[in-house]
Design an enzyme around this catalytic site. Structure first.
Site, PDB file in Angstrom:
ATOM      1  N   MET A  54      -5.014  -7.161   7.048  1.00  0.00           N
ATOM      2  CA  MET A  54      -5.113  -5.777   7.531  1.00  0.00           C
ATOM      3  C   MET A  54      -6.221  -5.702   8.531  1.00  0.00           C
ATOM      4  O   MET A  54      -6.337  -4.688   9.362  1.00  0.00           O
ATOM      5  CB  MET A  54      -4.906  -4.682   6.406  1.00  0.00           C
ATOM      6  CG  MET A  54      -3.763  -4.543   5.501  1.00  0.00           C
ATOM      7  SD  MET A  54      -2.600  -3.811   6.498  1.00  0.00           S
ATOM      8  CE  MET A  54      -2.736  -2.229   5.678  1.00  0.00           C
ATOM      9  N   GLU A  60       7.708  -0.900  11.626  1.00  0.00           N
ATOM     10  CA  GLU A  60       6.467  -1.941  11.434  1.00  0.00           C
ATOM     11  C   GLU A  60       6.930  -3.443  10.966  1.00  0.00           C
ATOM     12  O   GLU A  60       7.804  -3.246  10.059  1.00  0.00           O
ATOM     13  CB  GLU A  60       5.488  -1.254  10.521  1.00  0.00           C
ATOM     14  CG  GLU A  60       5.952  -1.188   9.084  1.00  0.00           C
ATOM     15  CD  GLU A  60       5.183  -1.904   8.173  1.00  0.00           C
ATOM     16  OE1 GLU A  60       4.393  -3.007   8.438  1.00  0.00           O
ATOM     17  OE2 GLU A  60       5.300  -1.585   6.858  1.00  0.00           O
ATOM     18  N   GLY A  61       6.452  -4.320  11.231  1.00  0.00           N
ATOM     19  CA  GLY A  61       6.750  -5.539  11.141  1.00  0.00           C
ATOM     20  C   GLY A  61       6.023  -6.395   9.715  1.00  0.00           C
ATOM     21  O   GLY A  61       6.640  -7.370   9.479  1.00  0.00           O
ATOM     22  N   GLN A  62       4.997  -5.769   9.298  1.00  0.00           N
ATOM     23  CA  GLN A  62       4.356  -6.381   8.040  1.00  0.00           C
ATOM     24  C   GLN A  62       5.138  -6.429   6.768  1.00  0.00           C
ATOM     25  O   GLN A  62       5.138  -7.368   6.002  1.00  0.00           O
ATOM     26  CB  GLN A  62       3.075  -5.702   7.733  1.00  0.00           C
ATOM     27  CG  GLN A  62       1.978  -6.708   6.952  1.00  0.00           C
ATOM     28  CD  GLN A  62       0.693  -5.945   6.871  1.00  0.00           C
ATOM     29  OE1 GLN A  62       0.641  -4.734   7.357  1.00  0.00           O
ATOM     30  NE2 GLN A  62      -0.021  -6.721   5.912  1.00  0.00           N
ATOM     31  N   CYS A 102       0.723  -1.249  -0.009  1.00  0.00           N
ATOM     32  CA  CYS A 102       0.013   0.009   0.021  1.00  0.00           C
ATOM     33  C   CYS A 102       0.968   1.163  -0.102  1.00  0.00           C
ATOM     34  O   CYS A 102       0.512   2.368  -0.346  1.00  0.00           O
ATOM     35  CB  CYS A 102      -1.051  -0.245   1.356  1.00  0.00           C
ATOM     36  SG  CYS A 102      -0.326   0.042   2.945  1.00  0.00           S
ATOM     37  N   GLY A 161     -13.709  -5.764   4.341  1.00  0.00           N
ATOM     38  CA  GLY A 161     -12.468  -6.842   4.109  1.00  0.00           C
ATOM     39  C   GLY A 161     -12.315  -7.935   5.193  1.00  0.00           C
ATOM     40  O   GLY A 161     -12.634  -7.410   6.316  1.00  0.00           O
ATOM     41  N   GLN A 196       6.193  -9.310   3.427  1.00  0.00           N
ATOM     42  CA  GLN A 196       5.757  -8.752   2.039  1.00  0.00           C
ATOM     43  C   GLN A 196       7.139  -8.774   1.117  1.00  0.00           C
ATOM     44  O   GLN A 196       6.781  -9.291   0.111  1.00  0.00           O
ATOM     45  CB  GLN A 196       5.389  -7.138   2.215  1.00  0.00           C
ATOM     46  CG  GLN A 196       3.922  -6.995   2.833  1.00  0.00           C
ATOM     47  CD  GLN A 196       3.410  -5.696   3.091  1.00  0.00           C
ATOM     48  OE1 GLN A 196       4.498  -4.768   3.339  1.00  0.00           O
ATOM     49  NE2 GLN A 196       2.287  -5.329   2.976  1.00  0.00           N
ATOM     50  N   ARG A 236       4.232   1.443  -1.337  1.00  0.00           N
ATOM     51  CA  ARG A 236       5.107   1.539  -2.359  1.00  0.00           C
ATOM     52  C   ARG A 236       5.092   0.469  -3.568  1.00  0.00           C
ATOM     53  O   ARG A 236       4.414  -0.624  -3.245  1.00  0.00           O
ATOM     54  CB  ARG A 236       6.558   0.952  -1.502  1.00  0.00           C
ATOM     55  CG  ARG A 236       6.758  -0.408  -1.005  1.00  0.00           C
ATOM     56  CD  ARG A 236       8.022  -0.760  -0.402  1.00  0.00           C
ATOM     57  NE  ARG A 236       7.940   0.024   0.880  1.00  0.00           N
ATOM     58  CZ  ARG A 236       8.850   1.231   1.323  1.00  0.00           C
ATOM     59  NH1 ARG A 236       9.549   1.505   0.403  1.00  0.00           N
ATOM     60  NH2 ARG A 236       8.645   1.718   2.468  1.00  0.00           N
TER      61      ARG A 236
END
Length: 437
Positions: free
Chosen positions: A193, A114-116, A50, A189, A120, A52
């Site tokens: 997320m 941030e860990g997400q 979301c 959704g 990715q 980049r």
């Protein structure tokens, strides 16, 4: 050969530009195939989140390769190249290597630490391999970046309490409405997320939560994860709805979060005008890219819309406490960069070393055969093995120091001069001296 990254991020482009270039997973295979079809692109990996879109390439001609990738981006976004170029960043070799390591470590994220993003990057690696974009160089680069990201998370405390995009969205909502328990909340959704949204909403006291999703089964699985927490707080069970009921649910909600993989807006002015009671206030927080909420919704006077770019103010409050930790992390990344650089330098020497070994081995075998033929058939097999081992040992010991020194030479020009000398002295005609710099 060179490594390059061409892309844009929350630092260089607003969400309305980023969404034009987003590469959803179902489109990843065709995008990689398209990029690999260019004559100057050898390897490709695409990191699309979301915040980049970054395209990592190994190119056999840097300027031409970059031109081919930027042309691809212009065609994909349907934007004139001169307009798109102002939002792009281009990093080469060492800068590109350090960039992906910083990205994997969460140091380039909107939410510092941030860990997400680590997951990715891992998924980017997997898709690149699956769709034949990632070869030897990008495979090593992405593996090193994942190692770097894991080290930063385990050897520093930058990830401690680090907020995600989802938690920043909930924090923004709380800043605007004060008491979440009094608001009817809907989430469109049911992916990762959305799971984080539910987690943070419950932690902040939200009591009335509805989940809207194309697959009700997936919504049920999400709700089940928080069933105990909801009951423990004495709140009613979460309400689950199929996507067809979205507008009726939103019409009864005060606060709506949207987080889906849809490539087209799910909500626009016309839908909301047809569903909402006139003058009834509604807050929409859209954390999807591409956006789930059309820009024309901003024209509705009683509807307040926020997107991922609006989270920057929230995130800024949490950044300063992690900046010192980020400096510790940078030192770890320098170590990982050095490891990758050593591997990269070794690539340039492979051709020369292989040719030298091959030539010396040919000489060894020929001379051994001559010696054994002179000794005659009565020479025992056991003695032949001893002579064989002796010849191999001599060759390996003679070659050992030159090869170690060649691989260890950090100065590019000195290394190339040494390789040229070896090729000339040993007449290594098969050495291609393929350039990896």
């Amino acid at each position: 050969m060179n490594i390059a990254v061409i892309g844009l991020s929350h630092k260089t482009a607003p969400v309305e530009i980023r969404e034009k270039l987003s590469v959803p997973e179902p489109q990843c295979e065709s995008a990689i195939a398209h990029l690999c079809s260019y004559p100057h692109v050898e390897e490709v990996a695409i990191l699309s989140t979301c915040n980049r879109l970054e395209i990592y390439v190994v190119t056999n001609e840097t300027e031409q390769g970059i031109r081919e990738v930027t042309q691809f981006l212009a065609e994909r976004s349907k934007m004139p190249l001169h307009h798109l170029r102002q939002h792009l960043f281009i990093l080469l070799h060492q800068d590109a290597v350090m960039h992906i390591m910083r990205v994997a470590a969460g140091l380039d994220s909107l939410v510092l630490g941030e860990g997400q993003i680590l997951a990715q990057v891992k998924h980017c690696h997997k898709l690149g391999q699956q769709h034949n974009g990632v070869g030897r160089v990008l495979n090593q680069l992405l593996k090193q970046a994942l190692t770097a990201g894991k080290r930063v998370r385990t050897e520093t405390s930058i990830g401690t309490g680090a907020v995600s995009i989802s938690s920043a969205a909930v924090e923004l909502a709380q800043m605007k409405v004060q008491n979440l328990a009094a608001y009817r909340v809907a989430i469109v959704g049911a992916g990762k997320m959305s799971r984080l949204l539910v987690q943070h909403l419950i932690a902040k006291g939200a009591a009335h939560i509805a989940i809207i999703n194309r697959s009700v089964q997936k919504a049920e699985e999400l709700a089940k994860q928080f069933q105990d927490a909801v009951q423990a707080n004495g709140h009613p069970p979460m309400q689950l709805h199929p996507l067809e009921e979205m507008m009726s649910v939103i019409a009864q909600s005060d606060l709506v979060f949207t987080s889906t993989a849809s490539t087209e807006p799910l909500l626009d002015r016309a839908k909301l005008e047809a569903s909402l009671t006139p003058n009834r206030p509604l807050m929409l927080i859209d954390i999807s890219v591409p956006r789930n909420v059309d820009a024309d919704v901003n024209d509705l006077p009683h509807v307040h819309v926020f997107n991922v770019d609006d989270l920057k103010a929230v995130v800024a409050q949490n950044q300063e406490s992690r900046r010192q930790m980020a400096m510790e992390a940078e030192a770890l990344l320098e170590e990982e960069l050095s490891t990758f650089e050593a591997w990269w330098r070794s690539l340039e020497t492979i051709s020369t070393i292989s040719s030298l070994r091959e030539k010396v081995e040919t000489i060894r075998v020929q001379e051994l055969e001559k010696a054994l033929s002179r000794l005659g058939t009565e020479f025992a097999d056991k003695h032949q093995e001893v002579i064989e081992a002796l010849s191999r040992g001599i060759v390996n010991k003679i070659l050992h120091d030159p090869m170690v020194q060649l691989r260890a030479q950090q100065d590019i020009e000195a290394r190339r001069a040494a390789m040229q000398t070896l090729q000339m002295l040993f007449n290594l005609e098969s050495a291609s001296n393929k350039q990896y710099s």
